[in-house]
Design a protein around this motif. Structure first.
Motif, mmCIF file in Angstrom:
data_model
loop_
_atom_site.group_PDB
_atom_site.id
_atom_site.type_symbol
_atom_site.label_atom_id
_atom_site.label_comp_id
_atom_site.label_asym_id
_atom_site.label_seq_id
_atom_site.Cartn_x
_atom_site.Cartn_y
_atom_site.Cartn_z
ATOM 1 N N PHE A 1 71.000 44.078 53.933
ATOM 2 C CA PHE A 1 70.341 42.857 53.474
ATOM 3 C C PHE A 1 69.343 43.180 52.357
ATOM 4 C CE2 PHE A 1 66.666 40.003 53.601
ATOM 5 C CZ PHE A 1 67.288 38.822 53.226
ATOM 6 N N SER A 2 68.578 44.249 52.509
ATOM 7 C CA SER A 2 67.619 44.647 51.472
ATOM 8 C C SER A 2 68.328 44.941 50.164
ATOM 9 C CB SER A 2 66.826 45.879 51.915
ATOM 10 O OG SER A 2 65.916 45.537 52.923
ATOM 11 N N ASP A 3 69.496 45.565 50.248
ATOM 12 C CA ASP A 3 70.277 45.831 49.036
ATOM 13 C C ASP A 3 70.710 44.521 48.387
ATOM 14 O OD1 ASP A 3 71.927 47.560 47.199
ATOM 15 O OD2 ASP A 3 73.525 46.391 48.164
ATOM 16 N N TRP A 4 71.177 43.569 49.201
ATOM 17 C CA TRP A 4 71.583 42.265 48.669
ATOM 18 C C TRP A 4 70.401 41.561 48.005
ATOM 19 C CZ3 TRP A 4 69.788 37.364 49.901
ATOM 20 C CH2 TRP A 4 70.507 36.305 49.337
ATOM 21 N N LEU A 5 69.243 41.581 48.668
ATOM 22 C CA LEU A 5 68.064 40.932 48.121
ATOM 23 C C LEU A 5 67.636 41.596 46.817
ATOM 24 C CD1 LEU A 5 65.998 38.714 48.478
ATOM 25 C CD2 LEU A 5 64.672 40.247 49.946
ATOM 26 N N SER A 6 67.729 42.900 46.745
ATOM 27 C CA SER A 6 67.394 43.622 45.514
ATOM 28 C C SER A 6 68.329 43.216 44.374
ATOM 29 C CB SER A 6 67.482 45.130 45.760
ATOM 30 O OG SER A 6 67.126 45.837 44.607
ATOM 31 N N ARG A 7 69.621 43.076 44.692
ATOM 32 C CA ARG A 7 70.573 42.647 43.661
ATOM 33 C C ARG A 7 70.314 41.203 43.241
ATOM 34 N NH1 ARG A 7 75.591 42.606 45.837
ATOM 35 N NH2 ARG A 7 74.884 43.164 47.915
ATOM 36 N N MET A 8 69.860 40.369 44.182
ATOM 37 C CA MET A 8 69.526 38.993 43.831
ATOM 38 C C MET A 8 68.306 38.959 42.903
ATOM 39 S SD MET A 8 68.951 35.591 46.135
ATOM 40 C CE MET A 8 67.315 35.983 46.678
ATOM 41 N N VAL A 9 67.313 39.798 43.168
ATOM 42 C CA VAL A 9 66.148 39.895 42.290
ATOM 43 C C VAL A 9 66.603 40.296 40.893
ATOM 44 C CG1 VAL A 9 64.054 41.226 41.821
ATOM 45 C CG2 VAL A 9 64.476 40.331 44.114
ATOM 46 N N ASP A 10 67.481 41.288 40.809
ATOM 47 C CA ASP A 10 68.019 41.706 39.506
ATOM 48 C C ASP A 10 68.730 40.544 38.814
ATOM 49 O OD1 ASP A 10 67.100 44.294 40.008
ATOM 50 O OD2 ASP A 10 69.070 45.041 40.638
ATOM 51 N N PHE A 11 69.467 39.754 39.586
ATOM 52 C CA PHE A 11 70.198 38.595 39.077
ATOM 53 C C PHE A 11 69.240 37.590 38.443
ATOM 54 C CE2 PHE A 11 72.225 34.416 40.196
ATOM 55 C CZ PHE A 11 73.362 34.532 39.414
ATOM 56 N N PHE A 12 68.117 37.341 39.100
ATOM 57 C CA PHE A 12 67.109 36.431 38.556
ATOM 58 C C PHE A 12 66.421 37.046 37.341
ATOM 59 C CE2 PHE A 12 67.670 33.974 42.304
ATOM 60 C CZ PHE A 12 67.135 32.727 42.058
ATOM 61 N N GLU A 13 65.966 38.286 37.480
ATOM 62 C CA GLU A 13 65.210 38.913 36.399
ATOM 63 C C GLU A 13 66.031 39.107 35.126
ATOM 64 O OE1 GLU A 13 61.832 41.390 38.863
ATOM 65 O OE2 GLU A 13 63.655 42.450 38.295
ATOM 66 N N SER A 14 67.339 39.301 35.273
ATOM 67 C CA SER A 14 68.207 39.487 34.102
ATOM 68 C C SER A 14 68.481 38.177 33.368
ATOM 69 C CB SER A 14 69.542 40.108 34.538
ATOM 70 O OG SER A 14 70.312 39.157 35.265
ATOM 71 N N GLY A 15 68.200 37.054 34.018
ATOM 72 C CA GLY A 15 68.499 35.751 33.432
ATOM 73 C C GLY A 15 69.913 35.289 33.733
ATOM 74 N N GLU A 16 70.675 36.103 34.428
ATOM 75 C CA GLU A 16 72.055 35.769 34.788
ATOM 76 C C GLU A 16 72.120 34.456 35.584
ATOM 77 O OE1 GLU A 16 76.236 36.961 34.938
ATOM 78 O OE2 GLU A 16 74.559 37.727 33.781
ATOM 79 N N ILE A 17 71.083 34.155 36.330
ATOM 80 C CA ILE A 17 71.023 32.935 37.133
ATOM 81 C C ILE A 17 71.283 31.694 36.284
ATOM 82 C CG2 ILE A 17 68.483 32.804 36.905
ATOM 83 C CD1 ILE A 17 70.450 31.617 39.954
ATOM 84 N N PHE A 18 70.851 31.728 35.016
ATOM 85 C CA PHE A 18 70.963 30.544 34.166
ATOM 86 C C PHE A 18 72.399 30.263 33.726
ATOM 87 C CE2 PHE A 18 66.512 31.990 33.447
ATOM 88 C CZ PHE A 18 65.932 30.980 34.194
ATOM 89 N N LYS A 19 73.302 31.222 33.911
ATOM 90 C CA LYS A 19 74.722 30.951 33.654
ATOM 91 C C LYS A 19 75.281 30.021 34.730
ATOM 92 C CE LYS A 19 75.856 35.312 31.385
ATOM 93 N NZ LYS A 19 76.634 36.555 31.498
ATOM 94 N N TYR A 20 74.712 30.107 35.930
ATOM 95 C CA TYR A 20 75.211 29.345 37.063
ATOM 96 C C TYR A 20 74.360 28.115 37.368
ATOM 97 C CZ TYR A 20 77.863 33.575 37.446
ATOM 98 O OH TYR A 20 78.693 34.619 37.154
#
Length: 179
Positions: free
Chosen positions: A153-172
């Motif tokens: 779960f911590s790994d998933w949460l870390s990847r989600m943080v990366d997803f937000f910080e990279s701006g990738e979230i705005f594609k979705y």
């Protein structure tokens, strides 16, 4: 009430709303108040100016600004002709949101991973012992498996943080969706 008083009253409401939002996000409302004041003044401010506007001490303003800087929501700027430190805040709501939430999530991930890795080591040592009863061994194995799930779960949460910080979230979830 004249228009200037009404405008000032509305600004105060906005400042308080930002302060409440910061409190909802788990941060002191003081930093939200400081952020709102600087944001809506549309120009950098000194600690003295902030202290006057809020009625709080310069020391408290210094603490609040330091917190904002640590959260990447404020920065010190150069003001021509001024010998005092001036501060400005992030003007992008989306960046502010991402900085606030990812800061908390990243700290949670790091703290949990440290604890779970230590627990895993201790459980491995415990499971290597020969004197465990069957019930103790079963409990230790269950706890070990739970620790592994928690680390996943911590790994998933870390990847989600990366997803937000990279701006990738705005594609979705685009920033501006016209209705």
């Amino acid at each position: 009430m004249d228009s200037n008083e009404k405008l000032n009253q509305l600004k105060e409401e906005v400042y308080n709303q930002i302060a409440d939002n910061m409190n909802s996000y788990g941060f002191p409302s003081t930093i939200g108040l400081v952020m709102g004041i600087i944001y809506y003044e549309r120009e950098p401010m000194t600690l003295e100016q902030l202290s006057e506007r809020t009625g709080m001490s310069k020391t408290r303003m210094s603490q609040a600004v330091r917190q904002l800087i640590q959260l990447n929501l404020a920065r010190k700027v150069y003001g021509q002709g001024s010998r005092k430190d001036l501060y400005t805040v992030e003007q992008d709501y989306y960046s502010t949101f991402i900085n606030l939430f990812t800061q908390n999530w990243r700290q949670t991930v790091q703290r949990n991973e440290q604890i779970k890795r230590r627990m895993r080591r201790e459980l491995e040592e415990l499971l290597a012992e020969d004197n465990l009863t069957d019930a103790e061994r079963e409990d230790a194995e269950d706890l070990y498996q739970e620790t592994e799930v928690s680390l996943e779960f911590s790994d998933w949460l870390s990847r989600m943080v990366d997803f937000f910080e990279s701006g990738e979230i705005f594609k979705y979830v685009p920033k501006n969706v016209k209705k």
